[in-house]
Design a protein around this motif. Structure first.
Motif, PDB file in Angstrom:
ATOM      1  N   MET A  73       3.104  15.159  -8.816  1.00  0.00           N
ATOM      2  CA  MET A  73       1.279  13.925  -8.761  1.00  0.00           C
ATOM      3  C   MET A  73       1.494  12.549  -8.619  1.00  0.00           C
ATOM      4  O   MET A  73       2.244  12.776  -9.077  1.00  0.00           O
ATOM      5  N   ILE A  74       0.316  12.211  -8.642  1.00  0.00           N
ATOM      6  CA  ILE A  74       0.325  10.688  -8.330  1.00  0.00           C
ATOM      7  C   ILE A  74      -1.410  10.163  -8.941  1.00  0.00           C
ATOM      8  O   ILE A  74      -2.379  10.965  -8.068  1.00  0.00           O
ATOM      9  N   ILE A  75      -1.369   9.267  -9.661  1.00  0.00           N
ATOM     10  CA  ILE A  75      -2.896   8.591 -10.002  1.00  0.00           C
ATOM     11  C   ILE A  75      -2.862   7.486  -9.352  1.00  0.00           C
ATOM     12  O   ILE A  75      -1.851   6.856  -9.093  1.00  0.00           O
ATOM     13  N   VAL A  76      -4.643   7.555  -8.806  1.00  0.00           N
ATOM     14  CA  VAL A  76      -4.464   6.453  -7.796  1.00  0.00           C
ATOM     15  C   VAL A  76      -5.907   5.775  -8.221  1.00  0.00           C
ATOM     16  O   VAL A  76      -7.027   6.539  -8.749  1.00  0.00           O
ATOM     17  N   MET A 112       3.268   9.120 -10.765  1.00  0.00           N
ATOM     18  CA  MET A 112       3.445   8.247 -10.682  1.00  0.00           C
ATOM     19  C   MET A 112       1.856   7.705 -10.529  1.00  0.00           C
ATOM     20  O   MET A 112       1.048   8.309 -10.555  1.00  0.00           O
ATOM     21  N   TYR A 113       1.988   6.443 -10.355  1.00  0.00           N
ATOM     22  CA  TYR A 113       0.209   5.350 -10.317  1.00  0.00           C
ATOM     23  C   TYR A 113       0.350   4.663  -9.424  1.00  0.00           C
ATOM     24  O   TYR A 113       1.634   3.752  -9.330  1.00  0.00           O
ATOM     25  N   ILE A 114      -0.979   3.606  -8.906  1.00  0.00           N
ATOM     26  CA  ILE A 114      -0.446   2.889  -7.812  1.00  0.00           C
ATOM     27  C   ILE A 114      -2.407   2.954  -8.334  1.00  0.00           C
ATOM     28  O   ILE A 114      -3.287   3.186  -7.839  1.00  0.00           O
ATOM     29  N   ASN A 167       3.041   6.363   1.327  1.00  0.00           N
ATOM     30  CA  ASN A 167       4.534   6.799   1.548  1.00  0.00           C
ATOM     31  C   ASN A 167       5.193   6.986   0.828  1.00  0.00           C
ATOM     32  O   ASN A 167       6.300   7.757   0.300  1.00  0.00           O
ATOM     33  N   ASP A 168       4.575   6.539  -0.228  1.00  0.00           N
ATOM     34  CA  ASP A 168       5.974   6.137  -1.967  1.00  0.00           C
ATOM     35  C   ASP A 168       5.907   7.446  -1.907  1.00  0.00           C
ATOM     36  O   ASP A 168       6.644   8.528  -2.671  1.00  0.00           O
ATOM     37  N   PHE A 169       4.471   9.096  -1.712  1.00  0.00           N
ATOM     38  CA  PHE A 169       4.445   9.804  -2.837  1.00  0.00           C
ATOM     39  C   PHE A 169       5.618  10.826  -1.500  1.00  0.00           C
ATOM     40  O   PHE A 169       6.331  12.223  -2.613  1.00  0.00           O
ATOM     41  N   VAL A 170       5.133  10.878  -0.451  1.00  0.00           N
ATOM     42  CA  VAL A 170       5.966  11.254   0.262  1.00  0.00           C
ATOM     43  C   VAL A 170       7.282  11.742   0.027  1.00  0.00           C
ATOM     44  O   VAL A 170       8.522  13.049  -0.112  1.00  0.00           O
TER      45      VAL A 170
END
Length: 211
Positions: free
Chosen positions: A121-124, A151-153, A168-171
């Protein structure tokens, strides 16, 4: 780097989730087409777009599912969680409520998938260009991400800032885990997978409806 053709070493199914009007579709269109439409209408149901990229000598196909954020479509969105390898949770940095509801979206995903090792997962935080209207400071995002070990951005779909980095970071993160993804996909499997997606979408999707 984009790759044309149907052959992929890995397929990732990625869902974009979050409240309505936080910019989920705008982020996706910025990434896929490098475009931004100020007057874009909220997604109703679900839409899917794909992009081929190359990382670490791997040809990767990303099937990115854009879901509606309205409460009445939330049950529909859950139907597409199965088989997901990644979840992108989006909120609007100028809207506190959209941030507060992230926990609910994350809870839905975890309950549906159950196996924490099979997805990431990533939070945006979107609308980074609206700094003068900011309600959620970056520090709060950082603390929330670290607390939940995700992850977060922050990005801006409008200007494009951070959008390519997000994907890119997520992949790169997904590639760290062999258990995540569909591997060694040949042309026949690729077409079958795409046909299945189209079948699912045609049953439930009303793209760009005025609701």
């Amino acid at each position: 780097m984009n790759i044309k053709g149907e052959v992929a070493d890995i397929i990732y199914k990625i869902l974009i989730l979050g409240e309505s009007n936080v910019g989920k579709t705008s982020i996706l269109l910025r990434y896929i087409n490098d475009t931004f439409d100020e007057s874009a209408i909220s997604t109703c149901g679900v839409d899917v777009k794909c992009k081929y990229v190359s990382f670490d000598n791997k040809k990767i196909k990303m099937n990115i599912w854009d879901t509606a954020g309205q409460e009445r479509f939330r049950g529909l969105a859950k139907n597409y969680f199965r088989g997901a390898h990644g979840f992108i949770f989006v909120y609007d940095i100028t809207n506190k409520e959209s941030f507060d509801k992230l926990k609910g979206w994350m809870k839905d995903a975890k309950e549906k998938i159950q196996d924490d090792e099979s997805f990431k997962m990533i939070i945006v935080g979107n609308k980074k260009d609206c700094e003068n209207k900011r309600k959620i400071e970056f520090q709060r995002l950082k603390e929330f991400g670290e607390e939940n070990k995700v992850m977060y951005i922050e990005v801006s779909a409008k200007t494009g800032e951070g959008v390519d980095q997000l994907f890119n970071d997520f992949v790169h993160e997904l590639l760290k885990y062999r258990k995540i993804g569909t591997y060694k996909v040949d042309q026949v499997e690729e077409r079958t997978y795409s046909s299945l997606e189209k079948s699912l979408i045609s049953e439930n999707k009303h793209e760009n409806c005025n609701c």
